[in-house]
Write an enzyme that holds these catalytic residues in place. Structure first.
Site, short mmCIF file in Angstrom:
data_model
loop_
_atom_site.label_atom_id
_atom_site.label_comp_id
_atom_site.label_asym_id
_atom_site.label_seq_id
_atom_site.Cartn_x
_atom_site.Cartn_y
_atom_site.Cartn_z
CB ILE A 1 -1.89 2.78 -16.38
CG1 ILE A 1 -3.09 1.84 -16.30
CG2 ILE A 1 -1.36 2.89 -17.77
CD1 ILE A 1 -4.32 2.25 -17.09
CE LYS B 1 -3.33 2.84 0.25
NZ LYS B 1 -4.07 3.08 -1.01
CG ASN C 1 1.40 6.49 -6.20
OD1 ASN C 1 1.09 7.09 -7.22
ND2 ASN C 1 0.53 6.08 -5.31
CB CYS D 1 -2.12 8.67 -5.80
SG CYS D 1 -3.65 8.44 -4.87
C1 LIG Z 1 -8.34 0.34 -3.91
C2 LIG Z 1 -7.10 0.70 -4.67
C3 LIG Z 1 -6.05 1.34 -4.03
C4 LIG Z 1 -4.90 1.69 -4.72
N1 LIG Z 1 -3.87 2.28 -4.05
C5 LIG Z 1 -2.70 2.53 -4.71
C6 LIG Z 1 -1.57 3.04 -4.03
O1 LIG Z 1 -1.59 3.24 -2.82
N2 LIG Z 1 -0.45 3.29 -4.75
C7 LIG Z 1 -0.37 3.06 -6.09
O2 LIG Z 1 0.66 3.29 -6.70
N3 LIG Z 1 -1.43 2.56 -6.76
C8 LIG Z 1 -2.59 2.29 -6.11
N4 LIG Z 1 -3.66 1.75 -6.80
C9 LIG Z 1 -3.53 1.49 -8.24
C10 LIG Z 1 -3.15 0.03 -8.54
O3 LIG Z 1 -1.92 -0.31 -7.95
C11 LIG Z 1 -3.10 -0.21 -10.05
O4 LIG Z 1 -2.18 0.68 -10.62
C12 LIG Z 1 -4.45 0.00 -10.71
O5 LIG Z 1 -5.49 -0.41 -9.87
C13 LIG Z 1 -4.58 -0.73 -12.05
O6 LIG Z 1 -4.44 -2.12 -11.90
P1 LIG Z 1 -5.70 -3.13 -11.71
O7 LIG Z 1 -6.69 -2.81 -12.77
O8 LIG Z 1 -5.11 -4.50 -11.81
O9 LIG Z 1 -6.24 -2.85 -10.36
C14 LIG Z 1 -4.81 1.40 -6.11
C15 LIG Z 1 -5.86 0.76 -6.76
C16 LIG Z 1 -7.00 0.40 -6.06
C17 LIG Z 1 -8.11 -0.29 -6.79
#
Ligand SMILES: Cc1cc2nc3c(=O)[nH]c(=O)nc-3n(C[C@H](O)[C@H](O)[C@H](O)COP(=O)(O)O)c2cc1C
Ligand SMILES: Cc1cc2nc3c(=O)[nH]c(=O)nc-3n(C[C@H](O)[C@H](O)[C@H](O)COP(=O)(O)OP(=O)(O)OC[C@H]3O[C@@H](n4cnc5c(N)ncnc54)[C@H](O)[C@@H]3O)c2cc1C
Ligand SMILES: Cc1cc2nc3c(=O)[nH]c(=O)nc-3n(C[C@H](O)[C@H](O)[C@H](O)COP(=O)(O)OP(=O)(O)OC[C@H]3O[C@@H](n4cnc5c(N)ncnc54)[C@H](O)[C@@H]3O)c2cc1C
Ligand SMILES: Cc1cc2nc3c(=O)[nH]c(=O)nc-3n(C[C@H](O)[C@H](O)[C@H](O)COP(=O)(O)O)c2cc1C
Ligand code: FES
Ligand code: FES
Lengths: 301, 258, 301, 258
Positions: A189, A44, A125, A128
């Site tokens: 992404i 996270k 990151n 965000c």
């Molecule tokens: C609930 C949630 C929390 C996320 N928190 C972070 C984060 O703290 N830092 C980050 O770099 N990306 C965060 N992301 C983005 C994911 O790491 C990822 O880049 C994005 O969800 C696309 O991948 P996916 O479609 O497989 O989820 C978060 C995504 C979700 C759904």
């Protein structure tokens, strides 16, 4: 057959990594499968100080995807090192510290601290969309990404991954800026800024109004950006965005990714990471490849 | 891990209220009252996220448990398509349960609408306890599981908003009246926000042990993604707890209602 | 109750318009329903000269959406005026000519021609991702959008709608440029650039490699952009991207759109336009509004 | 307009080859050989686009028509879930059909794999014609509808790639052999690209009337979106025709194969 991949000096036992923010610090999913099976875990997003995150509701379901507006709720980097690393280190899997900040100084400070911690890599990151200051502001311009990466690079003793935002006109320009500033690897992404409205209540579903879109819906956008980025930079790429199975993961690798991250799909199928690893192994066998690394960029054009 | 379990029964209890009975050694072997399961309503992209539904009753002999849901949106509409014999993908039991009363204690449960279901499992799980149940419904047509609650409690009070069944008005009214002459050891509540808020505040004021089961939109359902927040007191400040993991059951005095 | 809306001097009998490129010149769908029922029709993107478009395959299915790479196949503006307008004019519905070009001169020339044609408005497509030159290149920067709009404005005698691309970092900046250059109305979003790979063939599904994403998957991104744009400009907005029913259409209107366009969903449900009009009417009744125009921006924040 | 029609029968013809019989006054009343229907495989987001499937046979008495499909990807897999009695959402008939032969003419149809299905409807629709059918399959297990083709034609030649049934090798071989000693008035072909290409080129060279049914990924299926292109000659130049509307049947000499 060899599933392992080398990225930026890290050796991952396979190309499948849990995406930041969807996997906590690993404890919860460790009850579902053996974390030793994973290529890596991106934890996270961490900030210098603990953060409470945004008001709920923080999630909305959209066609083929979700919006989230967690807003970097996390215990802070010190608590992470104290409380979470020991557990993560019980497993033989790469630990990637995902970090965010409001200012360049924030980023530098946290990376300095993490450089001495027992982790394998740092993922910056700069993308965000759910926090008011910093983060995506840096990620939206090549200059912003360059500045943060450059500042951090100078103090970073670990492999440095820069995670890009898709909310930009030209992803290649941003990727090149990260590379020029010394990124060892680029991941992308992060989520796409979106919004959902409850028409009965006539209110945004998310308390925060807007949130980040992830899940299957974003996959074509993510594959395109990985493909474009792979043509623009030399550093390895970790691809993500909507991966739900081996076929999706392989799309990203063929497009140019050396490894992939999976997040949202785990909410639906908590076994998605291990299922995907197994599926990649089978694909490699059936399609006459020798190892996972050969998939990278193996698109026939 | 395979989460697919067999449906052994489906039943419509009232308009838009349906029961699904599922056989699962895994879930029945571990579940405690107050916990929920996270249900996949389709195999594909429609209603993409799992839906959290409380465990409403458990039969240890048959290794089955019941969930009862109200048809509202996409996911619950798809659930209506499931039939006896079908497999259903359910993860559970999830979340923290209610603190169980000790034998001899006196308890009250206060439930409204779909909030009544986890309370049934609680009542069914604590024999040797003096149990009063207060249930609120919109109107007579919406009254469900009356017999089961009657059987599982020492006294049942039903209220309907429109007075078509039982006491007229919100269920909090008969409950507060009762509270004027009774002092339960524990109160448990689940249902619409205004109801649980008023029950919780009342109990906190009277220093009666009270636990509240909360609802929030969820992502992972297991504590990893931090989307299912609920505001709780943290010293002089507040913090966001996870409804799926730290809850859904919280001590009334910890909660900050807004 | 009044379903009609006024946009940029045009009166539409209801806020539902067929989106450009998905509805041809109306003939095909006229066999499915009475075109008189539509608020308007935006025709297939027109260029000065006929265009053949891109090589097939031109469509890929993605999770909750599609990618297309038609590439502006069209008979040219002259054939449009000669062969298509007469048919369209048999119906009492607004006819919007969607136009594209490689250069500012192209745009100006075609708008000059169309200014004297029997149409109701011109929609400037500066956002087609499927052609090599022009179009999206203009749409990617505020300066590009300003220049095209400004040049066209000077010769345009019809209400001028500028259709924006979502493939940008900051949609509000682009929208403000269009407004400043004299756009009477802004429509958005065009498709999001995406890519899909057939992992069995290891080839892109589209011959053109990349294409434009549309359909339900893009809806949260589109709603967000409409919401942001509505806060940034004073001109009316036509919202689109993934609308499949009245609830989706109302999301866009609450977010700030004065009318909506529907495209992809018609491939699945050829009645989507009329179903949506009817659904909006019911929503208005049930939710205590007097007319459709009151929905615009009626989000409770 | 409502496109939902009743399924009156489903049948598995071979591994992954299934038939669906649909009752529809609308479609059976209008269909001609070579046309297709556009089928919705789910009600939601999975397999979002409709799938084009040829009309394989029509029974005017029962007002039913058959489609036969091969299970390949998402959409056709979902089709396997449909049962007798279910409603299915089908738009049709769509596209342009084959030019029908006149009584007394001699024709040949050359079909491979899933390309054979529209040819059956053609054969069944032209009595009083001398009909020879050449069908190619992967192997014995994949041979379907042999009886129906036998019944509908004067002569049937089946080839399998591996020789496990009928002639060994590609179906073009026996067809070209036949063509050396026969001169049909018309040839119709549908199937894999290499097959139709070689049949078409051969016929064009010999100046034999030949129509080819083409496949392309589709969007609207009715001619509005221009995604289903196929390259055709246009004077000295080429143009893109719409498979869904200008086709799927094209004169061999118009097509540009690549
Ligand atoms: C609930 C949630 C929390 C996320 N928190 C972070 C984060 O703290 N830092 C980050 O770099 N990306 C965060 N992301 C983005 C994911 O790491 C990822 O880049 C994005 O969800 C696309 O991948 P996916 O479609 O497989 O989820 C978060 C995504 C979700 C759904
Ligand atoms: C711990 C817990 C236990 C629950 N137990 C029951 C029960 O026993 N019986 C019952 O009928 N309902 C119960 N609910 C509510 C149930 O989860 C929602 O009614 C259901 O998710 C609505 O889904 P839908 O697809 O019909 O609605 P949609 O509006 O289509 O759902 C869209 C999204 O919002 C979420 N959502 C919508 N409403 C709620 C809600 N009230 N709570 C949480 N998420 C929501 C959905 O899960 C989904 O992600 C419980 C909720 C929680 C959090
Ligand atoms: C005019 C016409 C008639 C056809 N008749 C038949 C028939 O009678 N029987 C039969 O089995 N098949 C027929 N096909 C092919 C059939 O449409 C595809 O097999 C089917 O669309 C595959 O869908 P899927 O979901 O299983 O595959 P997926 O790969 O999941 O489909 C993804 C997308 O690609 C499209 N697609 C994939 N393959 C094809 C293809 N070969 N042609 C067109 N689109 C494709 C799908 O429609 C969908 O939009 C016909 C195709 C056309 C164009
Ligand atoms: C096949 C296809 C062709 C399109 N052609 C055009 C075009 O010529 N001009 C244009 O401005 N937009 C074009 N678009 C974009 C649509 O008008 C619309 O902006 C987009 O598809 C989002 O809406 P939707 O999700 O309702 O389809 C096209 C879209 C599709 C799917
Ligand atoms: S739903 Fe993921 S933490 Fe609760
Ligand atoms: S599929 Fe739309 S024109 Fe053929």
């Amino acid at each position: 057959m060899d599933l392992s991949v080398n990225i930026a000096g890290m050796k991952l036992k396979n190309p499948v990594i849990a995406a930041s923010g969807t996997f906590g610090f690993g404890k919860e999913y460790s009850k579902f499968f053996d974390l030793n099976k994973l290529g890596g875990i991106s934890v996270k997003g961490l900030t210098l100080e603990p953060r409470k995150g945004n008001e709920p509701p923080r999630i909305a379901e959209t066609p083929g995807g979700i919006l989230n507006s967690v807003g970097l709720q996390n215990p802070g980097v010190h608590a992470f090192i104290r409380d979470e690393i020991p557990f993560l280190r019980e497993f033989d899997t790469a630990v990637i510290a995902n970090v965010a900040g409001n200012t360049v100084d924030d980023y530098r400070a946290i990376v300095e601290i993490l450089s001495d911690a027992d982790i394998d890599a740092i993922e910056l990151n700069v993308s965000c969309p759910n926090v008011k200051e910093g983060c995506l502001l840096f990620g939206s311009t090549a200059a912003g990404v360059f500045d943060v990466t450059d500042a951090v690079r100078k103090v970073c003793k670990k492999p440095l991954i820069v995670k890009l935002s898709p909310n930009v006109t030209d992803i290649t320009e941003i990727a090149r800026a990260a590379e020029a500033a010394g990124a060892d690897c680029i991941s992308l992404i992060n989520t796409i800024l979106g919004m959902s409205i409850d028409v009965e209540k006539r209110k945004p579903v998310l308390a925060n109004v807007m949130g980040g879109l992830s899940g299957p819906a974003v996959k074509p956008v993510a594959v395109r950006m990985v493909y474009q980025t792979a043509k623009a930079v030399k550093v390895p790429i970790i691809g993500m965005g909507g991966i739900s199975n081996e076929s999706d993961a392989i799309e990203f690798m063929l497009a140019g990714a050396s490894a992939v991250m999976i997040g949202t799909a785990g909410f639906v199928n908590p076994n998605v990471w291990v299922d995907t690893i197994q599926g990649i192994e089978e694909y490699i066998k059936e399609n006459g490849f020798d190892n996972a690394a050969d998939l990278t960029g193996a698109l026939i054009e | 891990m395979d989460f697919r379990e067999r449906i052994v029964k489906t039943e419509t209890l009232a308009k838009d209220i349906h029961l699904i009975r599922i056989r699962s050694e895994q879930i029945t072997g571990k579940a405690v009252p107050g916990q929920f399961v996270n249900v996949r309503c389709s195999n594909g992209l429609d209603a993409y996220l799992r839906r959290p539904i409380s465990i409403c009753s458990v039969c240890p002999t048959d290794k089955t448990f019941d969930i009862v849901y109200m048809k509202r949106g996409k996911g619950t509409s798809l659930l209506c398509g499931f039939c006896e014999g079908d497999m259903i993908d359910v993860i559970g039991p999830l979340g923290s349960g209610f603190t169980m009363p000790s034998a001899g204690e006196k308890i009250a449960v206060v439930g409204g609408g779909i909030g009544i279901f986890p309370l049934l499992y609680l009542l069914e799980s604590c024999n040797g306890v003096n149990k009063t149940a207060f249930l609120g419904f919109r109107s007579k047509d919406a009254v469900v599981m009356k017999d089961a609650f009657e059987y599982a409690s020492n006294k049942l009070v039903v209220a309907t908003d429109d007075g078509t069944f039982g006491v007229k008005g919100f269920v909090t009214k008969p409950f507060f009246d009762w509270l004027n002459v009774n002092r339960p050891d524990r109160v448990y509540t689940c249902g619409p926000l205004p109801m649980i808020k008023s029950v919780a505040e009342h109990c906190v004021k009277k220093k009666i042990f009270c636990e509240v089961s909360m609802e929030q939109r969820m992502g992972c359902g297991i504590g990893a993604c931090l989307v299912c927040s609920c505001k709780v007191k943290e010293g002089p400040d507040f913090d966001y707890a996870r409804v799926c993991k730290d809850g859904p059951v919280f001590p009334a005095e910890k909660l900050i209602f807004e």
